[in-house]
Design a protein around this motif. Structure first.
Motif, PDB file in Angstrom:
ATOM      1  N   GLY A  69       0.657  -1.098  -0.036  1.00 10.61           N
ATOM      2  CA  GLY A  69       0.044  -0.141   0.015  1.00 10.61           C
ATOM      3  C   GLY A  69       0.584   1.012   0.050  1.00 10.61           C
ATOM      4  N   MET A  70       2.296   1.362   0.379  1.00  7.57           N
ATOM      5  CA  MET A  70       2.742   2.336   0.828  1.00  7.57           C
ATOM      6  C   MET A  70       3.308   2.458  -1.132  1.00  7.57           C
ATOM      7  SD  MET A  70       4.872   1.919   3.554  1.00  7.57           S
ATOM      8  CE  MET A  70       6.442   3.203   3.674  1.00  7.57           C
ATOM      9  N   PHE A  71       3.315   1.607  -1.599  1.00  5.10           N
ATOM     10  CA  PHE A  71       4.448   1.869  -2.882  1.00  5.10           C
ATOM     11  C   PHE A  71       3.484   2.412  -3.877  1.00  5.10           C
ATOM     12  CE2 PHE A  71       6.587  -1.049  -0.846  1.00  5.10           C
ATOM     13  CZ  PHE A  71       8.233   0.421  -0.176  1.00  5.10           C
ATOM     14  N   PHE A  72       2.239   1.733  -4.220  1.00  4.84           N
ATOM     15  CA  PHE A  72       0.319   1.315  -4.622  1.00  4.84           C
ATOM     16  C   PHE A  72       0.354   2.604  -4.783  1.00  4.84           C
ATOM     17  CE2 PHE A  72       2.055  -2.952  -4.707  1.00  4.84           C
ATOM     18  CZ  PHE A  72       3.074  -3.217  -5.485  1.00  4.84           C
ATOM     19  N   LEU A  73       0.182   3.326  -3.847  1.00  2.00           N
ATOM     20  CA  LEU A  73      -1.320   4.012  -3.479  1.00  2.00           C
ATOM     21  C   LEU A  73      -0.350   5.563  -3.632  1.00  2.00           C
ATOM     22  CD1 LEU A  73      -3.199   3.016  -0.836  1.00  2.00           C
ATOM     23  CD2 LEU A  73      -4.062   2.942  -2.848  1.00  2.00           C
ATOM     24  N   GLN A  74       0.781   5.460  -3.562  1.00  2.00           N
ATOM     25  CA  GLN A  74       1.603   7.027  -4.482  1.00  2.00           C
ATOM     26  C   GLN A  74       1.300   7.633  -5.694  1.00  2.00           C
ATOM     27  OE1 GLN A  74       5.596   6.939  -4.254  1.00  2.00           O
ATOM     28  NE2 GLN A  74       6.069   5.167  -2.711  1.00  2.00           N
ATOM     29  N   ASN A  75       0.884   6.796  -6.480  1.00  2.00           N
ATOM     30  CA  ASN A  75       0.048   7.504  -7.239  1.00  2.00           C
ATOM     31  C   ASN A  75      -1.616   7.587  -8.091  1.00  2.00           C
ATOM     32  OD1 ASN A  75       2.483   7.738  -8.335  1.00  2.00           O
ATOM     33  ND2 ASN A  75       3.293   5.753  -9.102  1.00  2.00           N
ATOM     34  N   VAL A  76      -1.937   6.940  -6.003  1.00  2.42           N
ATOM     35  CA  VAL A  76      -3.128   7.828  -6.518  1.00  2.42           C
ATOM     36  C   VAL A  76      -3.337   8.550  -5.804  1.00  2.42           C
ATOM     37  CG1 VAL A  76      -5.360   6.084  -5.317  1.00  2.42           C
ATOM     38  CG2 VAL A  76      -3.415   4.614  -6.281  1.00  2.42           C
ATOM     39  N   GLY A 106      -5.796  11.478  -3.496  1.00  6.47           N
ATOM     40  CA  GLY A 106      -6.218  11.172  -2.353  1.00  6.47           C
ATOM     41  C   GLY A 106      -5.095  11.747  -0.896  1.00  6.47           C
ATOM     42  N   ASP A 107      -5.377  11.806   0.244  1.00  7.82           N
ATOM     43  CA  ASP A 107      -4.596  12.001   1.200  1.00  7.82           C
ATOM     44  C   ASP A 107      -4.514  11.040   2.023  1.00  7.82           C
ATOM     45  OD1 ASP A 107      -4.318  13.896   3.578  1.00  7.82           O
ATOM     46  OD2 ASP A 107      -5.738  12.724   4.111  1.00  7.82           O
ATOM     47  N   PRO A 108      -2.517  11.360   2.158  1.00 11.55           N
ATOM     48  CA  PRO A 108      -2.034   9.968   2.451  1.00 11.55           C
ATOM     49  C   PRO A 108      -2.611   9.516   4.216  1.00 11.55           C
ATOM     50  CG  PRO A 108      -0.812  11.971   1.958  1.00 11.55           C
ATOM     51  CD  PRO A 108      -1.952  12.361   1.844  1.00 11.55           C
ATOM     52  N   GLU A 109      -2.934  10.617   4.551  1.00 14.41           N
ATOM     53  CA  GLU A 109      -3.440  10.146   5.301  1.00 14.41           C
ATOM     54  C   GLU A 109      -4.507   9.243   5.818  1.00 14.41           C
ATOM     55  OE1 GLU A 109      -3.777   8.596   9.553  1.00 14.41           O
ATOM     56  OE2 GLU A 109      -2.537   9.694   8.865  1.00 14.41           O
ATOM     57  N   ASP A 110      -5.545   9.257   4.347  1.00 13.96           N
ATOM     58  CA  ASP A 110      -6.717   8.900   3.979  1.00 13.96           C
ATOM     59  C   ASP A 110      -6.273   7.094   3.021  1.00 13.96           C
ATOM     60  OD1 ASP A 110      -8.259  10.670   4.727  1.00 13.96           O
ATOM     61  OD2 ASP A 110      -8.723  10.917   2.931  1.00 13.96           O
ATOM     62  N   LYS A 111      -5.626   6.920   2.849  1.00 15.84           N
ATOM     63  CA  LYS A 111      -4.715   6.041   1.973  1.00 15.84           C
ATOM     64  C   LYS A 111      -4.013   5.231   2.983  1.00 15.84           C
ATOM     65  CE  LYS A 111      -2.368   8.263  -1.451  1.00 15.84           C
ATOM     66  NZ  LYS A 111      -2.029   9.046  -2.664  1.00 15.84           N
ATOM     67  N   ARG A 112      -3.745   5.953   4.276  1.00 15.74           N
ATOM     68  CA  ARG A 112      -2.606   4.674   4.669  1.00 15.74           C
ATOM     69  C   ARG A 112      -4.019   4.240   5.833  1.00 15.74           C
ATOM     70  NH1 ARG A 112      -1.974   4.727  10.438  1.00 15.74           N
ATOM     71  NH2 ARG A 112      -3.441   6.452  10.677  1.00 15.74           N
ATOM     72  N   ARG A 113      -4.870   5.436   5.980  1.00 15.52           N
ATOM     73  CA  ARG A 113      -5.881   4.317   6.876  1.00 15.52           C
ATOM     74  C   ARG A 113      -6.885   3.003   6.615  1.00 15.52           C
ATOM     75  NH1 ARG A 113      -7.519   9.625   9.401  1.00 15.52           N
ATOM     76  NH2 ARG A 113      -8.661   9.636   7.671  1.00 15.52           N
ATOM     77  N   ALA A 114      -7.042   3.561   4.652  1.00 20.43           N
ATOM     78  CA  ALA A 114      -7.559   1.886   3.890  1.00 20.43           C
ATOM     79  C   ALA A 114      -7.139   1.224   4.056  1.00 20.43           C
ATOM     80  CB  ALA A 114      -8.459   3.110   2.619  1.00 20.43           C
ATOM     81  N   VAL A 115      -5.411   1.315   3.858  1.00 21.47           N
ATOM     82  CA  VAL A 115      -4.463   0.463   3.842  1.00 21.47           C
ATOM     83  C   VAL A 115      -4.543  -0.503   5.453  1.00 21.47           C
ATOM     84  CG1 VAL A 115      -2.434  -0.697   3.505  1.00 21.47           C
ATOM     85  CG2 VAL A 115      -3.075   1.083   1.448  1.00 21.47           C
ATOM     86  N   LEU A 116      -4.668   0.385   5.609  1.00 27.69           N
ATOM     87  CA  LEU A 116      -5.086  -0.300   7.553  1.00 27.69           C
ATOM     88  C   LEU A 116      -5.832  -1.694   7.426  1.00 27.69           C
ATOM     89  CD1 LEU A 116      -4.008  -0.846  10.393  1.00 27.69           C
ATOM     90  CD2 LEU A 116      -4.875   1.584  10.891  1.00 27.69           C
TER      91      LEU A 116
END
Length: 192
Positions: free
Chosen positions: A158-165, A167-177
């Motif tokens: 998730g750290m790598f593949f969502l870099q280019n998506v 959205g807010d980085p914190e929202d992406k971190r929470r989604a992966v979590l």
């Protein structure tokens, strides 16, 4: 280039680590020399050697500094009861630790072959085995072991593949979590 001008703590050792990590990520570990690192820092090679004798010494120091929170999490996790709530909290804390070590994990992703050959690769593998042991049941069926391993992989990927998506980085971190927690929860619920 701006990131190399913003050292984490401001001292020479940290500046060396920051510049080296930026160059390793940009050019690759193998293609970066100590001479290039010293030139980028505008210091002599002798000044660089005072702190680090080799590129691997720099990488090991980065790895130790940036993964210290993961080591602290492992120590904490070993002292906790093996409950679903503990496993979920381990994943929450691991997510935060990964965020703090993001530059190192990006380097590891971009330089996988090199990392496998260096001592940090084996050390990281050992940490991941311990992390897996903390979130899975000792005698879990294979499918649940895969779910727990997939939870850790999800957090790394998730750290790598969502870099280019977008959205807010914190929202992406929470989604992966959330996905990782779902996998561990499912593994815990299915254990006989």
């Amino acid at each position: 280039m701006a990131s190399t001008r913003q050292p984490r703590r401001g001292n020479t050792r940290q500046r060396i680590q920051d510049v080296a990590l930026a160059l390793f990520a940009e050019q690759g570990y193998e293609k970066t020399s100590l001479r290039e690192i010293s030139e980028k820092l505008d210091v002599t090679k002798a000044a660089l050697y005072y702190h680090f004798k080799t590129k691997e010494d720099i990488l090991i120091s980065l790895f130790q500094d940036l993964t210290r929170p993961i080591d602290e999490l492992i120590d904490w996790g070993r002292q906790q009861p093996s409950t679903l709530e503990t496993k979920q909290e381990i994943l929450r804390r691991y997510s935060e630790a990964l965020t703090g070590a993001a530059p190192l994990f990006r380097f590891m992703q971009e330089n996988q072959a090199t990392v496998r050959e260096l001592s940090v690769g084996e050390t990281f593998k050992e940490r991941m085995i311990v992390m897996l042991d903390l979130i899975k049941e000792p005698d879990a069926p294979l499918v649940n072991q895969v779910r727990c391993a997939s939870a850790l992989f999800t957090m790394h990927a998730g750290m790598f593949f969502l870099q280019n998506v977008e959205g807010d980085p914190e929202d992406k971190r929470r989604a992966v979590l959330e996905v990782a927690i779902d996998l561990v929860t499912q593994a815990h619920a299915v254990t006989p």
